[in-house]
Design an enzyme around this catalytic site. Structure first.
Site, short mmCIF file in Angstrom:
data_model
loop_
_atom_site.label_atom_id
_atom_site.label_comp_id
_atom_site.label_asym_id
_atom_site.label_seq_id
_atom_site.Cartn_x
_atom_site.Cartn_y
_atom_site.Cartn_z
N SER A 23 81.00 14.91 -28.48
CA SER A 23 82.14 14.49 -27.65
C SER A 23 83.23 15.56 -27.70
O SER A 23 83.87 15.87 -26.70
CB SER A 23 82.71 13.17 -28.15
OG SER A 23 82.05 12.09 -27.54
N LYS A 69 85.98 10.14 -39.99
CA LYS A 69 84.79 10.83 -39.47
C LYS A 69 85.18 12.18 -38.88
O LYS A 69 84.53 13.19 -39.13
CB LYS A 69 84.16 9.94 -38.39
CG LYS A 69 82.75 10.30 -38.03
CD LYS A 69 82.22 9.39 -36.94
CE LYS A 69 82.14 7.93 -37.41
NZ LYS A 69 81.60 7.06 -36.38
N LYS A 77 90.67 9.85 -31.15
CA LYS A 77 89.35 9.86 -30.51
C LYS A 77 88.53 8.70 -31.03
O LYS A 77 88.50 8.45 -32.23
CB LYS A 77 88.66 11.19 -30.90
CG LYS A 77 87.31 11.38 -30.27
CD LYS A 77 87.41 12.19 -29.01
CE LYS A 77 86.17 12.15 -28.16
NZ LYS A 77 85.96 10.90 -27.42
N THR A 100 74.15 11.30 -31.40
CA THR A 100 74.32 10.52 -32.64
C THR A 100 73.02 10.53 -33.44
O THR A 100 73.02 10.79 -34.65
CB THR A 100 74.76 9.09 -32.29
OG1 THR A 100 75.98 9.18 -31.56
CG2 THR A 100 74.99 8.25 -33.53
N LYS A 152 89.91 3.54 -31.66
CA LYS A 152 88.79 2.71 -31.21
C LYS A 152 89.33 1.68 -30.25
O LYS A 152 90.53 1.37 -30.27
CB LYS A 152 88.12 2.01 -32.40
CG LYS A 152 86.68 1.63 -32.15
CD LYS A 152 85.76 2.82 -32.33
CE LYS A 152 84.32 2.47 -32.10
NZ LYS A 152 83.43 3.55 -32.54
N ASN A 207 71.11 3.11 -27.99
CA ASN A 207 71.29 4.56 -27.87
C ASN A 207 71.01 5.27 -29.19
O ASN A 207 70.18 6.18 -29.28
CB ASN A 207 72.73 4.82 -27.37
CG ASN A 207 73.07 6.29 -27.35
OD1 ASN A 207 72.98 6.99 -28.36
ND2 ASN A 207 73.45 6.79 -26.19
P1 NAD Z 1 73.77 0.13 -28.12
O1 NAD Z 1 74.54 -0.90 -27.41
O2 NAD Z 1 73.15 1.23 -27.34
O3 NAD Z 1 72.63 -0.55 -29.00
C1 NAD Z 1 72.87 -1.56 -29.93
C2 NAD Z 1 71.53 -2.10 -30.40
O4 NAD Z 1 71.75 -3.05 -31.41
C3 NAD Z 1 70.72 -2.79 -29.31
O5 NAD Z 1 69.36 -2.49 -29.49
C4 NAD Z 1 70.94 -4.26 -29.62
O6 NAD Z 1 69.88 -5.08 -29.17
C5 NAD Z 1 71.01 -4.21 -31.12
N1 NAD Z 1 71.69 -5.38 -31.68
C6 NAD Z 1 72.78 -6.03 -31.22
N2 NAD Z 1 73.07 -7.08 -32.03
C7 NAD Z 1 72.16 -7.05 -33.02
C8 NAD Z 1 71.91 -7.85 -34.14
N3 NAD Z 1 72.68 -8.89 -34.42
N4 NAD Z 1 70.88 -7.51 -34.95
C9 NAD Z 1 70.10 -6.45 -34.66
N5 NAD Z 1 70.26 -5.66 -33.61
C10 NAD Z 1 71.28 -5.97 -32.80
O7 NAD Z 1 74.78 0.71 -29.22
P2 NAD Z 1 74.75 2.12 -29.94
O8 NAD Z 1 75.64 3.03 -29.19
O9 NAD Z 1 73.35 2.50 -30.24
O10 NAD Z 1 75.53 1.75 -31.29
C11 NAD Z 1 74.85 1.19 -32.42
C12 NAD Z 1 75.67 1.46 -33.67
O11 NAD Z 1 75.85 2.88 -33.79
C13 NAD Z 1 77.08 0.88 -33.64
O12 NAD Z 1 77.46 0.51 -34.95
C14 NAD Z 1 77.93 2.03 -33.15
O13 NAD Z 1 79.28 1.89 -33.54
C15 NAD Z 1 77.23 3.17 -33.87
N6 NAD Z 1 77.51 4.46 -33.27
C16 NAD Z 1 77.11 4.78 -32.01
C17 NAD Z 1 77.43 6.03 -31.49
C18 NAD Z 1 76.99 6.46 -30.13
O14 NAD Z 1 77.24 7.63 -29.78
N7 NAD Z 1 76.34 5.62 -29.35
C19 NAD Z 1 78.15 6.95 -32.28
C20 NAD Z 1 78.52 6.59 -33.57
C21 NAD Z 1 78.19 5.35 -34.05
#
Ligand code: NAD
Length: 432
Positions: free
Chosen positions: A357, A93, A69, A189, A105, A220
């Site tokens: 999920s 995780k 997953k 999250t 992934k 997100n």
């Molecule tokens: P997303 O695409 O919704 O948002 C990413 C954000 O990061 C955006 O606001 C973008 O502008 C910003 N960003 C991109 N590059 C950047 C930089 N260089 N400096 C600062 N900000 C920057 O992604 P997300 O789903 O919110 O994921 C963000 C983190 O959370 C990732 O590491 C992801 O692996 C982790 N994560 C997300 C989920 C989920 O369910 N969405 C679950 C577990 C972990």
């Protein structure tokens, strides 16, 4: 930091955790190698008629505890080493949360902001065409990650159902509700991370109104943790996106900030005093400056490797909640440990997403869908339990919370791996 270092970092963390528990050398060796790595070419006919080929990846790291997953990322820097590391973290995780999945992934090396909506749909369907034989509800189940969302997951699940000629919503999670998604997945999250911080709040006797928080990344995950903390009175004094950060010492009105960001794609500062809200002249900062602000809680929620050996000494926050995957390097871990900074590690802090999920997958398979409140309560209960298990081990080992959380996961992975037989078992001489 190169992505090669990222994987080496992850393996070192495994070794550090192994020092605290009894685990066979075979188990450690097993966990140092991904099960399957797939690299595909994803052809896309662009709107102007030209053909472009993008590189795509899917790594299934370990499936001893169940089907693999993990999310799919669309980003120009996606590469095999990054995906492999993220797949390893997913393995841990799922074990921390005690959900019956292994880790995986994937991603595509692409800047999705440069694609039209139609191109994005075709790219997503094309990727599924390439990996369809490798995924499946009992094999490997993708989900959203950076720059992918529910709409994209919906297209992918639809494409998979077209290819297999059967309705297969459980192949992908994070889908829109109308296509078999779960209530509560979109902000899961952030909600999971929020429950971790609430547990810490109780342990430390915090009054939320006095706690200043900075959040890097306002997508997100960043938006949802900001929303929940703001509702409880925490002061969100800084947020950022890929273009930079904004800062306001009195804290922002988070709902308006989210609305503005999602409507205009820009971060514009709004501050509310009671029911009166106004645009404020927020101070513009760089992403780097945000990390070293004088705040109580720092929440990296963007990309990996942002806190490293060169800036860790300047971190002022006493608590870091890792909502992003891998935002702190192993060298920075050491520096932060010495400064007595409590890091709630990614494999726990952002596990709310994979937990809901899992709930979505269960609902798809049973065809019985839960109320929002049921999802929230089940998530809360799992997060609180996992947080306290990790916290207890941290106190017992006198280690960092990261090492303790890895040890918790490693214990569970070892049980599953060793139940299949160990050197000692096969050499024991008995017939059965
Ligand atoms: P997303 O695409 O919704 O948002 C990413 C954000 O990061 C955006 O606001 C973008 O502008 C910003 N960003 C991109 N590059 C950047 C930089 N260089 N400096 C600062 N900000 C920057 O992604 P997300 O789903 O919110 O994921 C963000 C983190 O959370 C990732 O590491 C992801 O692996 C982790 N994560 C997300 C989920 C989920 O369910 N969405 C679950 C577990 C972990």
């Amino acid at each position: 930091m190169t992505n090669k270092n990222l994987f080496q970092d992850a393996l070192q963390r495994l070794d550090l955790a192994a020092q605290h528990i009894s685990v066979s050398a075979e188990t450690i060796e097993r966990l140092k190698h991904p099960l399957r790595s797939l690299e595909v070419s994803v052809p896309l006919r662009m709107d102007d008629g030209s053909l472009k080929i993008f590189k795509g990846y899917r790594v299934c790291y370990n499936d001893f505890r169940g089907p693999t997953k993990g999310g799919l990322r669309y980003h120009p820097q996606v590469c095999l080493d990054e995906v492999t590391t993220l797949a390893l973290w997913m393995t841990f995780k799922c074990a921390v949360m005690d959900i019956p999945f292994g880790g995986a992934k994937g991603g595509i090396e692409v800047n999705p902001k440069e694609l039209s909506r139609m191109e994005l749909e075709k790219l997503s369907r094309s990727f599924i065409e390439q990996v369809a034989d490798f995924i499946g509800p009992d094999k490997d189940i993708p989900a959203p990650d950076v720059y992918t969302n529910a709409t994209i997951m919906g297209w992918m699940a639809d494409e998979y159902s077209n290819i297999t000629r059967q309705h297969s919503p459980a192949v992908i999670t994070g889908k829109p509700l109308e296509l078999g998604g779960s209530q509560g997945r979109d902000d899961a999250t952030g909600r999971g991370a929020y429950h971790c911080l609430k547990e810490l709040e109780a342990k430390r006797g915090w009054t939320p109104e006095t706690i200043k928080v900075a959040i890097q990344g306002f997508g997100n995950a960043g938006q949802s943790i900001a929303k929940f903390l703001h509702q409880d009175g925490y002061k969100i004094v800084a947020v950022s996106d890929s273009k930079g950060a904004i800062y306001h010492a009195d804290g922002f009105d988070v709902p308006s900030l989210i609305q503005n960001k999602n409507e205009t794609r820009r971060l514009q500062a709004v501050y509310c005093d009671g029911s009166v809200c106004e645009m404020v002249d927020a101070k513009q900062l760089s992403n780097e400056e945000l990390l070293t602000l004088d705040v109580d809680v720092l929440i990296p929620a963007a990309l990996e490797g942002v806190i490293h050996q060169n800036n860790a000494k300047n971190i002022q926050a006493k608590v870091i909640l890792e909502v992003a995957n891998g935002p702190i390097t192993i060298q920075a871990d050491e520096i932060l440990d010495k400064k007595d900074v409590l890091v709630v590690p990614d494999i726990l802090a952002n596990a709310g997403g994979v937990t809901v999920s899992y709930f979505e997958w269960v609902q798809n398979r049973t065809g019985f869908y839960w109320q929002e409140t049921e999802v929230y309560e089940k998530l809360r209960s799992k997060m609180v339990h996992a947080f306290n298990e990790a916290f207890k081990r941290m106190e017992e080992y006198k280690s960092s919370m990261r090492v303790a959380t890895y040890a918790l996961a490693l214990d569970r992975l070892a049980t599953a791996i060793e139940a299949r037989g160990t050197k000692e078992f096969f050499n024991s001489g008995s017939k059965h």
